[in-house]
Scaffold this active site. Structure first.
Site, PDB file in Angstrom:
ATOM      1  N   PHE A 197      -4.428 -11.086   0.092  1.00 49.99           N
ATOM      2  CA  PHE A 197      -5.797 -11.201  -0.409  1.00 49.99           C
ATOM      3  C   PHE A 197      -5.741 -11.618  -1.871  1.00 49.99           C
ATOM      4  CE2 PHE A 197      -9.630  -9.702  -2.533  1.00 49.99           C
ATOM      5  CZ  PHE A 197     -10.595 -10.341  -1.761  1.00 49.99           C
ATOM      6  N   ASP A 207       0.556 -11.678  -7.792  1.00 48.81           N
ATOM      7  CA  ASP A 207      -0.800 -11.145  -7.884  1.00 48.81           C
ATOM      8  C   ASP A 207      -0.672  -9.618  -7.982  1.00 48.81           C
ATOM      9  OD1 ASP A 207      -3.304 -10.062  -7.419  1.00 48.81           O
ATOM     10  OD2 ASP A 207      -3.865 -11.549  -5.902  1.00 48.81           O
ATOM     11  N   LYS A 267      -8.677  -5.479 -11.816  1.00 45.04           N
ATOM     12  CA  LYS A 267      -9.024  -4.118 -11.411  1.00 45.04           C
ATOM     13  C   LYS A 267      -8.911  -3.030 -12.485  1.00 45.04           C
ATOM     14  CE  LYS A 267      -9.360  -4.568  -6.517  1.00 45.04           C
ATOM     15  NZ  LYS A 267      -8.874  -5.815  -5.930  1.00 45.04           N
TER      16      LYS A 267
HETATM   17  C1  LIG Z   1      -9.224  -7.185  -5.667  1.00 43.17           C
HETATM   18  C2  LIG Z   1      -8.160  -8.213  -5.597  1.00 43.17           C
HETATM   19  C3  LIG Z   1      -8.411  -9.543  -5.965  1.00 43.17           C
HETATM   20  C4  LIG Z   1      -9.782 -10.051  -6.349  1.00 43.17           C
HETATM   21  O1  LIG Z   1     -10.280  -9.458  -7.493  1.00 43.17           O
HETATM   22  P1  LIG Z   1     -11.863  -9.592  -7.845  1.00 43.17           P
HETATM   23  O2  LIG Z   1     -11.974  -8.920  -9.170  1.00 43.17           O
HETATM   24  O3  LIG Z   1     -12.605  -8.909  -6.751  1.00 43.17           O
HETATM   25  O4  LIG Z   1     -12.166 -11.040  -7.897  1.00 43.17           O
HETATM   26  C5  LIG Z   1      -7.347 -10.433  -5.927  1.00 43.17           C
HETATM   27  N1  LIG Z   1      -6.113 -10.034  -5.558  1.00 43.17           N
HETATM   28  C6  LIG Z   1      -5.848  -8.764  -5.203  1.00 43.17           C
HETATM   29  C7  LIG Z   1      -4.461  -8.383  -4.829  1.00 43.17           C
HETATM   30  C8  LIG Z   1      -6.859  -7.817  -5.192  1.00 43.17           C
HETATM   31  O5  LIG Z   1      -6.598  -6.566  -4.799  1.00 43.17           O
END
Ligand SMILES: *Cc1c(COP(=O)(O)O)cnc(C)c1O
Length: 387
Positions: free
Chosen positions: A128, A215, A244
């Site tokens: 994701f 990420d 986050k």
């Molecule tokens: C939450 C998340 C995102 C997206 O972040 P947003 O602030 O919602 O755009 C991208 N990568 C990972 C691994 C995430 O957990």
């Protein structure tokens, strides 16, 4: 009540009014223990007095001037993040998806500098990376992409935790420029790869001159027991993205480049009106201060080990398929769909999450104590028994 909102979320029937540490209270005064922390965001707890004070103080001085000018707080936060990660330079965004957009643009620019046309980025199944067009195109989940075609091209998906698949792509695609992967998959179900997965990706990136892009939006900022999950290994990425927990709820994201990826996004190639504004940077600097003062990486490791150990000892039911986690990022995979548990837990006064249909995901604030950990354990065990 929510008629005037786009129904992009199916929301639980509760409205929180205030919080303190790992607790939240709803409009009726009912107390909840928060074991999801706004999806791995409020790591130092709700309504932290130091953060409240810092935001207030900053708001009285200056909230925003734009990136047309020097920003001292942004400089300081950038330096701090480079010092903690061992990487070199930072671009600030307002969210995770935007941090990944910056990483993807950086990889495209890296390709163009190396005269590679139609560059491709290797991504993995179950991943994701966000909801913007490029990040959803990179995401390894068909449901998230459905109905949004045409997608952004230039991503090749391989199965997660499969090094041979990456090697096969390496042989057949001379235009690959980067690998983008989560060190531990969050939304995908708290999936932890084999021990040498990241190190082997690092080797392949060196061999083929690709950028290794991690990420760490969910795993970063102490969640797994280290500042960044890659620090459980001996390797370093070329690019890392954060968001986050970086601002504990004040929106801020970051795309951080190491030596190999530094100097690629130059003046005029990328930008953000709000990105890295004084208010957000002040909040993030305060988060880092609190984490250092209270050794919260260590705390995450300690409480995480305790939770994992207790679950492994006490969850022997046949409906429990697998228990896994690192630090305070814990997944309990059941043999069947269990999204209904979220509401049952809410009724019991504990906030949990279920992801990937059948994985109970726990992402409590890093400040939870033993008694709070015990309450989470007792509630989850009770709930699993009802399945
Ligand atoms: C939450 C998340 C995102 C997206 O972040 P947003 O602030 O919602 O755009 C991208 N990568 C990972 C691994 C995430 O957990």
């Amino acid at each position: 009540m929510a008629d005037s909102l786009m129904p992009t979320y199916s929301r639980l029937p509760v409205t929180f009014e205030r919080g303190e540490g790992a607790y939240l209270w709803d409009a009726n005064g009912k107390q909840y223990l928060d074991a999801i922390a706004g999806i791995a965001v409020c790591s130092v707890g709700h309504a932290h007095p130091d953060i409240a004070e810092a935001i207030y103080d900053q708001a009285k001085k200056l909230v925003h001037t734009s990136n047309l000018y020097q920003l001292d707080l942004q400089q300081r936060l950038g330096e701090k993040l480079c010092q903690l990660s061992g990487l070199k330079e930072v671009f600030f965004s307002n969210s995770g998806a935007e941090a990944n957009e910056a990483a993807i643009k950086l990889a495209r620019r890296y390709a163009s500098q190396n005269n590679i046309v139609n560059p491709e980025i290797i991504v993995v199944s179950g991943s994701f990376h966000g909801r913007t067009l490029a990040t959803l195109s990179a995401t390894g989940n068909e449901k998230i992409k459905e109905g949004f075609e045409p997608l952004v091209s230039g991503f090749i998906q391989v199965p997660y935790n499969d090094i041979e698949a990456i090697k096969t792509v390496a042989k057949n695609h001379p235009n690959v420029v980067a690998v983008l992967v989560e060190p531990i998959q969050g939304e995908g179900g708290v999936n932890i790869p084999d021990e040498h997965y990241l190190a082997t990706i690092r080797e392949l990136c060196n061999q083929y001159n690709w950028l290794m892009m991690l990420d760490e939006i969910q795993t970063g900022m102490g969640r797994t027991g280290k500042w960044f999950a890659f620090q459980h290994t001996t390797i370093k990425p070329d690019v890392m993205t954060l968001a986050k927990a970086l601002g504990n709820g004040v929106p801020i994201g970051a795309c951080i480049a190491g030596e190999k990826a530094a100097g690629i996004l130059t003046a005029g190639t990328h930008g953000s009106t709000f990105g890295g504004n004084p208010l957000a940077c002040r909040a993030a600097l305060t988060v880092i201060d609190i984490m250092e003062q209270h050794d919260l990486c260590q705390q995450a490791q300690k409480q995480g080990n305790y939770l994992l150990q207790q679950f492994k000892a006490q969850l022997g039911q046949p409906q429990v398929e697998h228990i896994r986690g690192k630090g305070l990022m814990i997944g309990i995979e059941l043999t069947e769909e269990c999204t209904g548990l979220v509401k049952q837990a809410l009724e019991k006064g504990v906030l949990i999450n279920v992801t990937a249909g059948k994985v109970i995901r726990l992402l409590p604030p890093l400040v939870i104590d033993q008694q709070q950990a015990d309450q989470i354990i007792a509630t989850v065990i009770e709930l699993v028994d009802t399945i």
